[in-house]
Design a protein around this motif. Structure first.
Motif, PDB file in Angstrom:
ATOM      1  N   VAL A  94       0.842  -1.201   0.000  1.00 17.00           N
ATOM      2  CA  VAL A  94       0.000   0.000   0.000  1.00 17.00           C
ATOM      3  C   VAL A  94       0.878   1.251   0.000  1.00 17.00           C
ATOM      4  CG1 VAL A  94      -1.612   1.385   1.362  1.00 17.00           C
ATOM      5  CG2 VAL A  94      -1.988  -1.074   1.123  1.00 17.00           C
ATOM      6  N   GLU A 109     -10.691   5.536   0.623  1.00 22.81           N
ATOM      7  CA  GLU A 109     -11.908   5.006   1.240  1.00 22.81           C
ATOM      8  C   GLU A 109     -13.084   5.977   1.093  1.00 22.81           C
ATOM      9  OE1 GLU A 109     -11.769   1.981   2.141  1.00 22.81           O
ATOM     10  OE2 GLU A 109      -9.592   1.749   2.168  1.00 22.81           O
ATOM     11  N   HIS A 122     -10.593  -5.330  -0.324  1.00 19.22           N
ATOM     12  CA  HIS A 122     -11.172  -5.323   1.014  1.00 19.22           C
ATOM     13  C   HIS A 122     -11.554  -6.746   1.448  1.00 19.22           C
ATOM     14  CE1 HIS A 122     -10.863  -1.134   0.982  1.00 19.22           C
ATOM     15  NE2 HIS A 122     -12.085  -0.788   0.608  1.00 19.22           N
ATOM     16  N   TYR A 143      -8.553  -3.958  10.908  1.00 18.17           N
ATOM     17  CA  TYR A 143      -8.580  -3.280   9.605  1.00 18.17           C
ATOM     18  C   TYR A 143      -8.526  -1.769   9.805  1.00 18.17           C
ATOM     19  CZ  TYR A 143      -9.528  -3.520   4.559  1.00 18.17           C
ATOM     20  OH  TYR A 143      -9.426  -3.474   3.193  1.00 18.17           O
ATOM     21  N   ASP A 147      -5.320   0.515   8.568  1.00 13.50           N
ATOM     22  CA  ASP A 147      -5.498   1.504   7.505  1.00 13.50           C
ATOM     23  C   ASP A 147      -5.359   2.929   8.012  1.00 13.50           C
ATOM     24  OD1 ASP A 147      -5.773  -0.531   5.738  1.00 13.50           O
ATOM     25  OD2 ASP A 147      -7.680   0.135   4.907  1.00 13.50           O
ATOM     26  N   TYR A 151      -2.659   5.099   5.920  1.00 13.41           N
ATOM     27  CA  TYR A 151      -3.024   6.336   5.233  1.00 13.41           C
ATOM     28  C   TYR A 151      -2.488   7.560   5.975  1.00 13.41           C
ATOM     29  CZ  TYR A 151      -6.206   3.339   2.570  1.00 13.41           C
ATOM     30  OH  TYR A 151      -6.737   2.348   1.776  1.00 13.41           O
TER      31      TYR A 151
END
Length: 222
Positions: A94, A109, A122, A143, A147, A151
């Protein structure tokens, strides 16, 4: 190759949604998302802007597709690895993908009409955690934690005023020279004993923090 030659060759290639989306991603990578327009995109693929609407309904549909292209480049968790190894590799992937597509940070998202690559990604992450013994609730927590870190780190890294270790050291030294060390002793200590050490790279902080989260999730799942 001249711009005219490139446009001529582009016009000979049949137009498709995939080609439009990849051209839009390339333009955003080069000039930023704010600079992307249907006119510029049409020029990139060698058609009038109106021709694009046969492949994307509107600007939102274009952005949905672009984000899906970005998700398609992220390595899916391997079913052959344990959950911790798979999540670590996925996280590194990522970060690598977002370093190529910095305009996508903060948008990954945000789409209300996600594409198939997004949904596949996902589902694969959730499946990896569930196979690893995570409950449905802990999967959701894991999760979210992963994330938020991924991010957040990418957003912070994008905003830093340096790109290389040399630039980091130069900026740190410049700032340190403007402020007496005795007024900010802890900052001076961190700069001298960590940031200015040979081989320091802020990017290395990513995997350190990632491993802290993964270790914590491992304890929570046990």
């Amino acid at each position: 190759m001249t711009p005219q030659t490139a446009r001529t060759r582009a016009s000979r290639t049949p137009l498709s949604r995939e080609r439009v989306l990849h051209a839009a991603v390339a333009l955003a990578d080069t000039s930023g998302l704010d600079a992307l327009s249907m006119r510029k995109l049409g020029e990139a693929v060698g058609v009038e802007a109106m021709s694009l609407y046969s492949h994307v309904a509107n600007k939102d549909d274009l952005l949905d597709g672009m984000i899906d292209v970005v998700f398609s480049e992220i390595e899916l968790p391997s079913a052959d690895d344990d959950w911790k190894t798979a999540m670590r590799q996925r996280a590194i992937s990522v970060r690598r993908v977002l370093s190529r597509h910095r305009w996508a940070i903060g948008l990954m998202e945000s789409r209300t009409s996600p594409g198939p690559a997004t949904m596949r990604h996902h589902d694969a992450v959730i499946g990896c955690l569930r196979r690893g013994g995570f409950s449905v609730g802990l999967t959701a927590h894991a999760y979210s934690a992963l994330d938020s870190y991924l991010y957040g780190f990418a957003l912070q890294e994008r905003g830093l005023p340096f790109d290389t270790p040399d630039e980091t050291a130069e900026l740190a030294q410049s700032i340190a020279m403007r402020f007496p060390a005795d007024e900010y002793p802890h900052l001076a200590e961190l700069t001298a004993e960590h940031v200015l050490q040979p081989g320091y790279d802020y990017g290395d902080e990513f995997e350190f923090g990632l491993d802290l989260i993964l270790d914590g999730l491992e304890r929570a799942s046990g």
